[in-house]
Design a protein around this motif. Sequence first.
Motif, mmCIF file in Angstrom:
data_model
loop_
_atom_site.group_PDB
_atom_site.id
_atom_site.type_symbol
_atom_site.label_atom_id
_atom_site.label_comp_id
_atom_site.label_asym_id
_atom_site.label_seq_id
_atom_site.Cartn_x
_atom_site.Cartn_y
_atom_site.Cartn_z
ATOM 1 N N TYR A 1 0.829 -1.205 0.000
ATOM 2 C CA TYR A 1 0.000 0.000 0.000
ATOM 3 C C TYR A 1 0.865 1.258 0.000
ATOM 4 N N GLU B 1 -0.717 7.421 4.844
ATOM 5 C CA GLU B 1 -1.472 6.927 3.666
ATOM 6 C C GLU B 1 -1.476 5.408 3.509
ATOM 7 N N ARG C 1 -4.939 3.256 3.731
ATOM 8 C CA ARG C 1 -5.425 2.460 2.580
ATOM 9 C C ARG C 1 -5.617 0.996 2.954
ATOM 10 N N CYS C 2 -4.641 0.445 3.643
ATOM 11 C CA CYS C 2 -4.711 -0.964 4.036
ATOM 12 C C CYS C 2 -5.881 -1.191 4.995
ATOM 13 N N HIS D 1 -8.582 0.678 5.484
ATOM 14 C CA HIS D 1 -9.902 0.909 4.895
ATOM 15 C C HIS D 1 -10.313 -0.164 3.911
ATOM 16 N N LYS D 2 -9.344 -0.798 3.293
ATOM 17 C CA LYS D 2 -9.683 -1.938 2.444
ATOM 18 C C LYS D 2 -10.287 -3.031 3.343
#
Length: 218
Positions: free
Chosen positions: A41, A65, A69-70, A72-73
């Motif tokens: 990510y 970031e 990202r990780c 929220h995935k």
Amino acid sequence: MRIDIVSVIPEILKGPFSNSIIKRAINKKIIEIYLHDLRKYGLGKRKKVDDYPYGGGSGMVIRIEPVYRCFHKLFSERNYDEKIFMTPDGNIFSQKYAYEFSCKKNIIILCGRYKGIDQRIRENLISKEISIGPYVLSGGELAAAVVVEAVTRLLPGVLNNPDSMITDTFQIGSIPPPPLYTRPLIYKGLSVPRILLSGHHQKIKDWFYKKSILKKKI
Ligand code: 6GU
């Protein structure tokens, strides 16, 4: 129970999870463990996950970031009951936490590395900060393995003999286990206490109890 572990070096965790109790729990489908490489990510062609600290100072800091990202995935796929950050300045892990975590359905564990992580991750994406003791490791991976092991062995069906769990040293409110002996009866002149061979169940129970109490640190 499902545990997702996010790390820049997830390989460190493969060994501890492919042996003994944890492996058995995975095979029995009592626990699912997923390792996530934070670098996947990362930013740009080089998949950068860290940067220099604002305000100066030595060492690198994990950027928000890749973690965002990780996380929220994973958040988009299921709800997480606990989002744990492994850090030497966290709350000291104990059997109480092991019990608490073992009652959850899904947890995420984020392993720190470098000098630390951006404070905004700690304040917005994390629900508990955990340390395994007053010393510093290079990363949270081994600490995460300790937490996972302590939690896994509490899950119903993991231990063949739940009775052994009840008498474990650090089960809350219990006394330490007594000294244990097995064969041979005598080894190089060192012998097993005779009382254990006496066949007097009550006397043996009393002896074990007395020895346990003597070991208790006050
Ligand atoms: Cl969770 N992380 C690191 N890096 N060091 C530690 C720790 C965690 N717990 C004790 N020392």
